[in-house]
Scaffold this active site. Structure first.
Site, PDB file in Angstrom:
ATOM      1  N   LYS A  14     -15.809  -7.950   5.502  1.00  0.00           N
ATOM      2  CA  LYS A  14     -14.139  -8.619   6.604  1.00  0.00           C
ATOM      3  C   LYS A  14     -15.034  -7.879   7.708  1.00  0.00           C
ATOM      4  O   LYS A  14     -14.875  -7.185   7.708  1.00  0.00           O
ATOM      5  CB  LYS A  14     -13.077  -7.316   5.966  1.00  0.00           C
ATOM      6  CG  LYS A  14     -12.834  -7.482   4.520  1.00  0.00           C
ATOM      7  CD  LYS A  14     -11.438  -7.115   4.262  1.00  0.00           C
ATOM      8  CE  LYS A  14     -11.008  -7.547   2.539  1.00  0.00           C
ATOM      9  NZ  LYS A  14     -10.231  -6.960   2.217  1.00  0.00           N
ATOM     10  N   ARG A  53      -2.547  -5.645  -8.144  1.00  0.00           N
ATOM     11  CA  ARG A  53      -1.415  -6.519  -7.950  1.00  0.00           C
ATOM     12  C   ARG A  53      -1.136  -8.210  -9.521  1.00  0.00           C
ATOM     13  O   ARG A  53       0.138  -8.245  -9.844  1.00  0.00           O
ATOM     14  CB  ARG A  53      -1.240  -7.601  -6.716  1.00  0.00           C
ATOM     15  CG  ARG A  53      -1.511  -6.668  -5.390  1.00  0.00           C
ATOM     16  CD  ARG A  53      -1.392  -6.634  -4.340  1.00  0.00           C
ATOM     17  NE  ARG A  53      -3.391  -7.739  -4.688  1.00  0.00           N
ATOM     18  CZ  ARG A  53      -3.362  -8.357  -3.570  1.00  0.00           C
ATOM     19  NH1 ARG A  53      -3.486  -8.437  -2.255  1.00  0.00           N
ATOM     20  NH2 ARG A  53      -5.194  -8.563  -3.594  1.00  0.00           N
ATOM     21  N   HIS A  94       0.700  -0.881  -0.041  1.00  0.00           N
ATOM     22  CA  HIS A  94       0.011   0.282  -0.274  1.00  0.00           C
ATOM     23  C   HIS A  94       0.595   1.663  -0.348  1.00  0.00           C
ATOM     24  O   HIS A  94       0.611   2.339  -0.651  1.00  0.00           O
ATOM     25  CB  HIS A  94      -1.184  -0.065   0.942  1.00  0.00           C
ATOM     26  CG  HIS A  94      -1.921  -1.039   1.373  1.00  0.00           C
ATOM     27  ND1 HIS A  94      -1.838  -2.131   2.107  1.00  0.00           N
ATOM     28  CD2 HIS A  94      -2.894  -1.425   0.362  1.00  0.00           C
ATOM     29  CE1 HIS A  94      -2.752  -3.138   2.168  1.00  0.00           C
ATOM     30  NE2 HIS A  94      -3.501  -2.881   1.190  1.00  0.00           N
ATOM     31  N   SER A 129      -2.625  -7.920   3.145  1.00  0.00           N
ATOM     32  CA  SER A 129      -3.137  -7.778   5.026  1.00  0.00           C
ATOM     33  C   SER A 129      -3.369  -9.010   5.373  1.00  0.00           C
ATOM     34  O   SER A 129      -2.994  -9.569   6.408  1.00  0.00           O
ATOM     35  CB  SER A 129      -4.088  -7.070   4.901  1.00  0.00           C
ATOM     36  OG  SER A 129      -4.014  -5.580   4.330  1.00  0.00           O
TER      37      SER A 129
HETATM   38  N1  COA Z   1      -0.717  -4.248  -1.983  1.00  0.00           N
HETATM   39  C1  COA Z   1      -0.360  -4.577  -0.938  1.00  0.00           C
HETATM   40  N2  COA Z   1      -1.640  -5.439  -0.711  1.00  0.00           N
HETATM   41  C2  COA Z   1      -2.887  -4.992  -1.001  1.00  0.00           C
HETATM   42  C3  COA Z   1      -2.989  -4.276  -2.174  1.00  0.00           C
HETATM   43  C4  COA Z   1      -1.624  -3.187  -2.504  1.00  0.00           C
HETATM   44  N3  COA Z   1      -1.079  -2.870  -2.951  1.00  0.00           N
HETATM   45  N4  COA Z   1      -3.953  -3.529  -3.030  1.00  0.00           N
HETATM   46  C5  COA Z   1      -4.811  -4.859  -2.460  1.00  0.00           C
HETATM   47  N5  COA Z   1      -4.370  -5.081  -1.732  1.00  0.00           N
HETATM   48  C6  COA Z   1      -4.869  -6.320  -0.553  1.00  0.00           C
HETATM   49  C7  COA Z   1      -5.515  -5.702   0.935  1.00  0.00           C
HETATM   50  O1  COA Z   1      -4.233  -6.007   1.651  1.00  0.00           O
HETATM   51  C8  COA Z   1      -6.745  -6.836   0.490  1.00  0.00           C
HETATM   52  O2  COA Z   1      -6.081  -7.790   1.508  1.00  0.00           O
HETATM   53  P1  COA Z   1      -6.826  -8.688   2.259  1.00  0.00           P
HETATM   54  O3  COA Z   1      -7.950  -9.136   1.895  1.00  0.00           O
HETATM   55  O4  COA Z   1      -5.728  -9.970   2.157  1.00  0.00           O
HETATM   56  O5  COA Z   1      -7.443  -8.284   3.802  1.00  0.00           O
HETATM   57  C9  COA Z   1      -7.177  -7.055  -0.096  1.00  0.00           C
HETATM   58  O6  COA Z   1      -5.823  -6.774  -1.340  1.00  0.00           O
HETATM   59  C10 COA Z   1      -7.994  -5.621  -1.135  1.00  0.00           C
HETATM   60  O7  COA Z   1      -8.316  -4.893  -0.096  1.00  0.00           O
HETATM   61  P2  COA Z   1      -8.603  -3.048  -0.245  1.00  0.00           P
HETATM   62  O8  COA Z   1      -7.999  -2.610  -0.977  1.00  0.00           O
HETATM   63  O9  COA Z   1      -8.415  -3.102   1.314  1.00  0.00           O
HETATM   64  O10 COA Z   1      -9.987  -3.687  -0.883  1.00  0.00           O
HETATM   65  P3  COA Z   1     -10.602  -4.265  -0.069  1.00  0.00           P
HETATM   66  O11 COA Z   1     -11.685  -4.718  -0.439  1.00  0.00           O
HETATM   67  O12 COA Z   1     -11.019  -4.522   1.291  1.00  0.00           O
HETATM   68  O13 COA Z   1     -11.873  -2.671   0.241  1.00  0.00           O
HETATM   69  C11 COA Z   1     -12.775  -0.575  -0.616  1.00  0.00           C
HETATM   70  C12 COA Z   1     -12.234  -1.990  -0.523  1.00  0.00           C
HETATM   71  C13 COA Z   1     -12.877  -0.321   1.261  1.00  0.00           C
HETATM   72  C14 COA Z   1     -12.320   0.595  -1.103  1.00  0.00           C
HETATM   73  C15 COA Z   1     -14.165  -1.044  -0.303  1.00  0.00           C
HETATM   74  O14 COA Z   1     -14.739  -2.010   0.135  1.00  0.00           O
HETATM   75  C16 COA Z   1     -14.989   0.381  -0.312  1.00  0.00           C
HETATM   76  O15 COA Z   1     -14.883   1.293  -1.132  1.00  0.00           O
HETATM   77  N6  COA Z   1     -16.205   0.719   0.684  1.00  0.00           N
HETATM   78  C17 COA Z   1     -16.573   1.623   0.857  1.00  0.00           C
HETATM   79  C18 COA Z   1     -18.296   1.563   0.964  1.00  0.00           C
HETATM   80  C19 COA Z   1     -18.539   1.689  -0.793  1.00  0.00           C
HETATM   81  O16 COA Z   1     -18.315   2.295  -1.285  1.00  0.00           O
HETATM   82  N7  COA Z   1     -17.891   0.432  -1.888  1.00  0.00           N
HETATM   83  C20 COA Z   1     -18.066   0.797  -3.250  1.00  0.00           C
HETATM   84  C21 COA Z   1     -19.563   1.238  -4.121  1.00  0.00           C
HETATM   85  S1  COA Z   1     -21.181   0.429  -3.512  1.00  0.00           S
END
Ligand code: COA
Length: 163
Positions: free
Chosen positions: A42, A93, A18, A131
């Site tokens: 989550k 990724r 990140h 993560s």
């Molecule tokens: N390096 C390391 N890890 C990465 C990464 C990077 N560059 N990019 C993504 N990841 C990993 C994260 O660590 C995470 O790992 P995990 O699943 O083991 O925890 C995974 O990829 C994806 O997680 P993240 O990028 O945090 O996305 P998410 O899917 O958990 O959440 C939100 C996405 C929070 C942005 C999204 O759910 C959101 O915007 N929520 C608010 C409500 C909303 O607006 N929804 C969308 C419209 S309905």
């Protein structure tokens, strides 16, 4: 006009993957806000306050200046609009991320077409980091110090002191 971008995610916890995306995006934007957003699928290993603490300490550790951290219980795109961001940033990724990001991007565009999504490709040596992978490695005694900032290791040691 100040160019603001929002980088939403769970950041549970933040990783060097990140941070790599954040640092690269700061070459283009005047300010980037790491937005801790809720993902209903989550449960959350760390509280929002713990995640914020780890992120802010990582900013200090890496000398990151033009970044902020915030939290929303609502939609990321609404938050972006509220703070005047022109863009939301996400990292890719691998091809497997693409389908999910494509759908998320389409949903965000439906909600507010004025906020663009911009994607950064992860560096290859960081493309395996996630993560939950960090959590699994830590719990199995693997050295994660090259994968996360020191603040994350400190938080793990405080919260899960047995390892
Ligand atoms: N390096 C390391 N890890 C990465 C990464 C990077 N560059 N990019 C993504 N990841 C990993 C994260 O660590 C995470 O790992 P995990 O699943 O083991 O925890 C995974 O990829 C994806 O997680 P993240 O990028 O945090 O996305 P998410 O899917 O958990 O959440 C939100 C996405 C929070 C942005 C999204 O759910 C959101 O915007 N929520 C608010 C409500 C909303 O607006 N929804 C969308 C419209 S309905």
């Amino acid at each position: 006009m100040k160019k603001i971008a929002v980088y939403p995610g769970s950041f549970d916890p933040i990783t060097n993957g990140h941070l790599d995306i954040l640092v690269r995006s700061l070459k283009t934007y005047d300010e980037v806000i790491l937005l801790i957003a809720s993902n209903p699928n989550k449960s959350g290993k760390f509280t929002v306050e713990e995640r914020k603490t780890m992120i802010l300490e990582a900013f200090d550790e890496l000398g990151i200046k033009n970044a902020k951290v915030d939290f929303t219980e609502g939609l990321s795109v609404n938050y972006a609009k509220k703070v005047g961001a022109i863009t939301m940033i996400r990292g890719l990724r691998a091809v497997t991320d693409f389908e999910y990001e494509f759908q998320l991007s389409a949903a965000n565009e439906f909600i507010d077409p004025e906020v663009d999504m911009v994607f950064y490709m992860s560096h290859s040596e960081k493309s395996f980091i996630s993560s939950s992978g960090i959590d699994e490695m830590y719990r199995n005694g693997i050295d994660i110090s090259n994968l996360v900032p020191t603040s994350v290791i400190k938080m793990y040691q405080k919260k899960y002191p047995t390892k």
